[in-house]
Motif scaffolding. Structure first.
Motif: not given
Length: 396
Positions: A130-157
């Protein structure tokens, strides 16, 4: 006792009575028809305002969804490159997208690990960037997710396998602001491999909806597919669900079923305070999603009828003035008509009592039949005087 009316009274009573009946009938008919037309036009105007602004919101969301769709199509092309190379390419694209689309708060992608790593044998697990705005500054982060299951919103998508618009949520990254996400899936050879999405702060929609006031004391609101108030002038409704705040409305008019079907509809509802309110809702259908939102406008019926009532009052006053004017004209006309008749009547009454002299004559210049009658009566009086003088002469 039989009441005797003079001729001028009879003229006024019959003519004025007939005109009053006809005028009143026409006035009531025209006024009622006018009020119905004004009311109908007001409702159509309110409906058109709802559709116009719903289309504006829909076009904003569709434009944003097009960005996600374009990125997903482009990434499928870059996917043929080694991972490190296409990672560089899509991050550069994210930066360009942010520059020209300030309404976007965050861009993100989610790639299924089963697609990135041939050795991955679990049903869930994804690489998230993800790359996002934080007080007019662009920040980003990279993660490994859903190792034990998808969260509801992502699972629905993920299960939808097509373009989606998420229900409003409170963003931690944006310090409690209400947001929604638009996403376009990555489908390769009929298989879901990931998702490209963007996050939108919903404040610009709140600002637009807050300006919609077609009539005094009217207001607009924005509903998500599940009934969350994305915008409402009453802060007690904002971020709450319509099922909780207005259950009787939802039940009586099957409101949520119609919103979720993407219907355009309207109805009249009497509140607990006895106020009659007109509701109109226009659908907001985004891309290929099957979760429509809706823009609603509420107008008190008495405010819609204010123009009709003002027009009715104006017509009524004009009618009263017209009747007074008509009465004045009738008085003048009857006076003009009956004055010579009264003179002739008085003359005849004097003759009937035996009073005859040479000065008994009429000088009436009306230019109508009454003048002819007056001249004939004057001529008769001359003849009577002559005969009277002759009789006196014979008598003497």
């Amino acid at each position: 006792m039989k009441i005797k009316f003079k001729i001028w009274q009879k003229i006024i009573i019959f003519i004025l009575g007939a005109i009053t009946v006809v005028f009143s009938t026409i006035f009531i008919f025209i006024s009622q028809a006018s009020r119905k037309i004004i009311y109908k036009n007001a409702l159509e105007y309110t409906n058109s305002i709802a559709k116009q602004n719903a289309y504006q919101i829909e076009s904003w969301l569709n434009n944003d969804l097009t960005i996600a769709r374009t990125l997903s199509n482009a990434f499928l092309e870059y996917k043929s490159l080694p991972q490190e190379k296409w990672l560089v390419h899509y991050r550069e694209m994210y930066n360009r997208v942010f520059i020209i689309n300030p309404q976007i708060d965050a861009l993100w992608d989610s790639w299924e690990l089963s697609n990135l790593d041939p050795k991955w044998d679990k049903p869930t697990g994804r690489q998230f960037y993800i790359i996002y705005r934080d007080n007019n500054e662009l920040k980003s982060k990279r993660e490994i997710r859903s190792l034990t299951g998808d969260p509801p919103t992502y699972g629905w998508m993920k299960a939808a396998g097509k373009e989606t618009i998420a229900e409003p949520y409170i963003s931690v990254l944006q310090h409690g602001k209400m947001m929604s996400s638009l996403a376009s899936p990555l489908i390769q050879n009929g298989k879901y491999i990931g998702l490209i999405g963007l996050d939108l702060v919903l404040s610009r929609f709140q600002e637009l909806v807050g300006t919609i006031k077609p009539y005094e004391e009217s207001y607009a609101f924005l509903l998500s597919n599940k009934g969350v108030f994305v915008s409402h002038p009453d802060t007690s409704f904002f971020k709450r669900n319509i099922n909780d705040k207005l259950p009787e409305l939802v039940k009586e008019f099957k409101l949520m079923e119609r919103v979720q079907r993407g219907e355009e509809f309207s109805f009249t509802f009497t509140s607990k305070k006895g106020e009659v309110l007109y509701y109109t809702l226009a659908p907001i259908i985004v891309g290929k999603t099957n979760t429509p939102w809706a823009l609603g406008i509420v107008v008190p019926k008495n405010k819609i009828m204010a123009e009709a009532n003002a027009n009715y009052n104006l017509n009524f006053i004009a009618g009263i003035i017209g009747l007074f004017f008509l009465v004045a004209v009738l008085f003048i006309f009857t006076n003009f008509l009956t004055r010579p008749i009264n003179k002739m009547t008085k003359l005849l009454q004097e003759v009937a009592t035996g009073k005859i002299d040479k000065n008994m004559s009429l000088d009436i210049k009306t230019g109508v039949e009454i003048e002819v009658m007056a001249d004939a009566l004057s001529a008769s009086m001359v003849g009577i005087n002559n005969k009277t003088d002759f009789a006196r002469h014979i008598g003497s």
